[in-house]
Write a protein that holds these residues in place. Structure first.
Motif, PDB file in Angstrom:
ATOM      1  N   MET A 103    -149.812 -69.600 -29.131  1.00  0.00           N
ATOM      2  CA  MET A 103    -150.153 -70.272 -30.378  1.00  0.00           C
ATOM      3  C   MET A 103    -149.701 -70.947 -31.423  1.00  0.00           C
ATOM      4  O   MET A 103    -149.731 -72.190 -31.210  1.00  0.00           O
ATOM      5  N   SER A 104    -148.177 -69.984 -31.819  1.00  0.00           N
ATOM      6  CA  SER A 104    -147.398 -71.139 -31.927  1.00  0.00           C
ATOM      7  C   SER A 104    -146.641 -72.402 -31.592  1.00  0.00           C
ATOM      8  O   SER A 104    -146.559 -73.594 -31.902  1.00  0.00           O
ATOM      9  N   GLN A 105    -147.252 -72.354 -29.819  1.00  0.00           N
ATOM     10  CA  GLN A 105    -146.527 -73.351 -29.278  1.00  0.00           C
ATOM     11  C   GLN A 105    -148.333 -74.764 -29.177  1.00  0.00           C
ATOM     12  O   GLN A 105    -147.859 -75.703 -29.295  1.00  0.00           O
ATOM     13  N   ASP A 106    -149.547 -74.003 -29.252  1.00  0.00           N
ATOM     14  CA  ASP A 106    -150.396 -74.593 -29.579  1.00  0.00           C
ATOM     15  C   ASP A 106    -150.253 -75.782 -30.975  1.00  0.00           C
ATOM     16  O   ASP A 106    -151.100 -76.681 -30.766  1.00  0.00           O
ATOM     17  N   LEU A 107    -150.072 -75.370 -31.725  1.00  0.00           N
ATOM     18  CA  LEU A 107    -150.453 -75.839 -32.998  1.00  0.00           C
ATOM     19  C   LEU A 107    -149.030 -76.150 -33.760  1.00  0.00           C
ATOM     20  O   LEU A 107    -148.461 -77.040 -34.619  1.00  0.00           O
ATOM     21  N   ASN A 108    -147.881 -75.782 -32.520  1.00  0.00           N
ATOM     22  CA  ASN A 108    -146.683 -76.466 -33.209  1.00  0.00           C
ATOM     23  C   ASN A 108    -146.424 -76.030 -34.981  1.00  0.00           C
ATOM     24  O   ASN A 108    -145.740 -76.969 -35.709  1.00  0.00           O
ATOM     25  N   TYR A 109    -147.042 -74.385 -34.503  1.00  0.00           N
ATOM     26  CA  TYR A 109    -146.021 -73.556 -35.953  1.00  0.00           C
ATOM     27  C   TYR A 109    -146.089 -72.403 -35.666  1.00  0.00           C
ATOM     28  O   TYR A 109    -146.962 -72.078 -35.179  1.00  0.00           O
ATOM     29  N   ASN A 110    -145.154 -71.882 -35.896  1.00  0.00           N
ATOM     30  CA  ASN A 110    -144.015 -70.846 -36.169  1.00  0.00           C
ATOM     31  C   ASN A 110    -145.116 -69.328 -36.117  1.00  0.00           C
ATOM     32  O   ASN A 110    -144.766 -69.427 -38.381  1.00  0.00           O
ATOM     33  N   GLY A 189    -150.762 -72.978 -40.266  1.00  0.00           N
ATOM     34  CA  GLY A 189    -150.289 -73.661 -38.951  1.00  0.00           C
ATOM     35  C   GLY A 189    -151.443 -74.180 -38.240  1.00  0.00           C
ATOM     36  O   GLY A 189    -152.443 -75.802 -38.043  1.00  0.00           O
ATOM     37  N   TYR A 190    -153.339 -73.968 -38.903  1.00  0.00           N
ATOM     38  CA  TYR A 190    -154.293 -74.061 -38.310  1.00  0.00           C
ATOM     39  C   TYR A 190    -154.391 -75.641 -39.453  1.00  0.00           C
ATOM     40  O   TYR A 190    -155.426 -76.748 -38.726  1.00  0.00           O
ATOM     41  N   ALA A 191    -154.572 -74.897 -40.695  1.00  0.00           N
ATOM     42  CA  ALA A 191    -154.820 -76.697 -41.410  1.00  0.00           C
ATOM     43  C   ALA A 191    -154.220 -77.316 -41.043  1.00  0.00           C
ATOM     44  O   ALA A 191    -154.966 -78.491 -40.950  1.00  0.00           O
ATOM     45  N   ARG A 192    -153.184 -77.280 -40.863  1.00  0.00           N
ATOM     46  CA  ARG A 192    -151.904 -78.220 -40.157  1.00  0.00           C
ATOM     47  C   ARG A 192    -152.450 -79.521 -38.971  1.00  0.00           C
ATOM     48  O   ARG A 192    -152.911 -80.433 -39.527  1.00  0.00           O
ATOM     49  N   ALA A 193    -152.951 -78.786 -38.374  1.00  0.00           N
ATOM     50  CA  ALA A 193    -153.379 -79.166 -37.396  1.00  0.00           C
ATOM     51  C   ALA A 193    -155.254 -79.619 -37.452  1.00  0.00           C
ATOM     52  O   ALA A 193    -155.276 -81.179 -36.674  1.00  0.00           O
ATOM     53  N   CYS A 194    -155.803 -79.127 -37.646  1.00  0.00           N
ATOM     54  CA  CYS A 194    -157.054 -80.400 -38.629  1.00  0.00           C
ATOM     55  C   CYS A 194    -156.457 -80.834 -39.367  1.00  0.00           C
ATOM     56  O   CYS A 194    -157.631 -81.954 -39.116  1.00  0.00           O
ATOM     57  N   SER A 195    -156.395 -81.524 -40.560  1.00  0.00           N
ATOM     58  CA  SER A 195    -155.893 -82.256 -41.218  1.00  0.00           C
ATOM     59  C   SER A 195    -155.171 -83.332 -40.377  1.00  0.00           C
ATOM     60  O   SER A 195    -155.133 -84.631 -40.557  1.00  0.00           O
ATOM     61  N   ASP A 196    -154.467 -82.647 -39.343  1.00  0.00           N
ATOM     62  CA  ASP A 196    -153.721 -83.947 -38.163  1.00  0.00           C
ATOM     63  C   ASP A 196    -155.151 -84.770 -37.063  1.00  0.00           C
ATOM     64  O   ASP A 196    -154.459 -85.619 -37.264  1.00  0.00           O
ATOM     65  N   MET A 197    -156.259 -84.222 -37.315  1.00  0.00           N
ATOM     66  CA  MET A 197    -157.428 -84.553 -36.755  1.00  0.00           C
ATOM     67  C   MET A 197    -157.816 -85.373 -37.396  1.00  0.00           C
ATOM     68  O   MET A 197    -158.856 -85.788 -36.700  1.00  0.00           O
ATOM     69  N   GLY A 198    -157.721 -85.194 -38.364  1.00  0.00           N
ATOM     70  CA  GLY A 198    -158.776 -85.935 -39.546  1.00  0.00           C
ATOM     71  C   GLY A 198    -159.908 -85.580 -40.543  1.00  0.00           C
ATOM     72  O   GLY A 198    -160.361 -85.957 -41.521  1.00  0.00           O
ATOM     73  N   MET A 199    -159.234 -83.977 -40.394  1.00  0.00           N
ATOM     74  CA  MET A 199    -160.796 -83.289 -41.303  1.00  0.00           C
ATOM     75  C   MET A 199    -160.022 -83.467 -42.586  1.00  0.00           C
ATOM     76  O   MET A 199    -158.863 -82.781 -42.546  1.00  0.00           O
TER      77      MET A 199
END
Length: 414
Positions: A103-110, A189-199
């Protein structure tokens, strides 16, 4: 989204950390989305993330009546394991455990995943039989666990007293690749990734009603106005039954407060997670040195998030016998979380009587460990209408008598 890295930290340190972006964007709701997810906890955010990553669905809003990760995601004791008895349970929990490892690698978030191992103590003859049965089932399922004797338990956790007069340690079910992660970091980490997708992650936005036309969902009413959608995912844990009633159907679950506490921080003394289900007490040591202790559920349905004195007494009194050294520690803080419990102690990931509405709830005391697997499965269910990971977890199984009994493995039989 800028990538986090050692180079980025060094660069920002050189310019007084003025170049960091917001982890997730602060947005106002649009008039319509393809998908609305209600609940910005770990399960809701994971569902949105895998909708985008696996299926390219990014016109998504995640609505949260409070603040992101402010419910059970920020209130649990962070244990991750997959040693469940029934095949459907083992499949989704093992999927989740495997996703935690990357997960840390997938999300780029530790997310601070720590595969330190989990021991589930057998302190009665009944538990010995139950855990040995689970170990055999796990072997058939491809989930790596093992039954260990009391001396091996003592080797893994030297501070334990295995000869207690009331609760002797007779052995344990050990999952070496189980462990813990940082609960807040998982949500962030999930919130950051979702926001980056435009959600759109929209906080302080309570859903007050669910609008339907001809038996199909068309939108929701919120404290920030009406929002239309084609599909709606209800992922609100203990409040799932409340939200379901707004949509016109009932869920076979109840909500209760689950207790937890932490001690003052001490030097490292315990590098495994230990669960004692006879007394429903479980303990691990955090990176800050606190002893993280999980207790049982209140004996009545409620929606409170405050501590309960009698659970401190019952849980700590039993744990002191097994871990004598904690008798000298002071409690630092205590809290409760609202858990959603079904009759068979297994979750619900399901379509509902309303076309376009999907529900993810009923995780009871096992919600945190299931976050990535739950999100993966729920996203597939919402995108395709079916997922092999959710087939057995329909809300209609109670009407059909197809229970997935996890009373022993979930540790919430009482």
């Amino acid at each position: 989204m800028k990538r986090y890295s050692a180079f980025a930290i060094t660069r920002e340190a050189m310019r007084q950390h003025t170049g960091w972006d917001r982890a997730w964007a602060k947005r106002e709701p649009k008039k319509k989305y393809d998908v609305i997810i209600v609940g910005a906890g770990g399960h809701g955010l994971a569902t949105a993330y895998y909708l985008g990553k696996n299926f390219g669905i990014t016109n998504v809003a995640i609505l949260e009546k409070g603040w992101l990760g402010g419910g059970n995601t920020g209130r649990n004791t962070t244990i991750i394991r997959s040693n469940y008895l029934q095949d459907p349970s083992a499949a989704i929990y093992e999927k989740s455990r495997s996703l935690y490892e990357t997960m840390s690698q997938d999300l780029n978030y530790n997310v601070m995943f720590s595969p330190r191992g989990v021991i589930m103590l057998a302190q009665t003859q009944h538990e010995i039989r139950g855990y040995q049965r689970t170990a055999q089932a796990n072997a058939l399922q491809g989930v790596k666990t093992e039954w260990i004797g009391p001396q091996r338990v003592k080797e893994l956790c030297p501070i334990m007293n295995i000869d207690g007069p009331r609760y002797p340690v007779l052995g344990g079910l050990y999952q070496e690749r189980g462990g813990t992660a940082r609960h807040d970091a998982v949500a962030w980490g999930y919130a950051r990734a979702c926001s980056d997708m435009g959600m759109d992650v929209i906080q302080q936005c309570e859903v007050t009603g669910v609008r339907q036309e001809n038996g199909k969902v068309v939108g929701v009413d919120t404290s920030k106005g009406p929002i239309d959608c084609d599909k709606l995912g209800m992922v609100v844990a203990g409040h799932a039954s409340v939200l379901a009633e707004k949509a016109g159907f009932r869920l076979p679950m109840e909500s209760v407060a689950l207790q937890a506490l932490v001690s003052e921080p001490i030097k490292p003394c315990m590098d495994v997670v230990v669960m004692a289900n006879t007394v429903h007490g479980y303990m691990s040591q955090s990176d800050k040195g606190e002893m993280v202790i999980g207790g049982g559920t209140d004996g009545y349905n409620n929606y409170t998030q405050r501590g309960s004195f009698h659970h401190i007494e019952e849980t700590v009194r039993a744990l002191v016998e097994t871990f004598p050294m904690i008798s000298r520690l002071k409690m630092l803080r205590q809290w409760g979380g609202i858990v959603d419990v079904t009759g068979d102690r297994s979750p619900i990931l399901s379509k509902t009587p309303v076309d376009g509405i999907f529900v993810n709830c009923g995780w009871g005391t096992g919600g945190f460990k299931a976050i990535p697997g739950s999100g993966w499965a729920m996203a597939e269910l919402m995108a395709k209408g079916q997922s092999p990971l959710t087939d057995e977890f329909s809300m209609f199984r109670f009407r059909e008598g197809k229970f997935i009994d996890e009373s022993v493995a979930a540790g919430v039989a009482h």
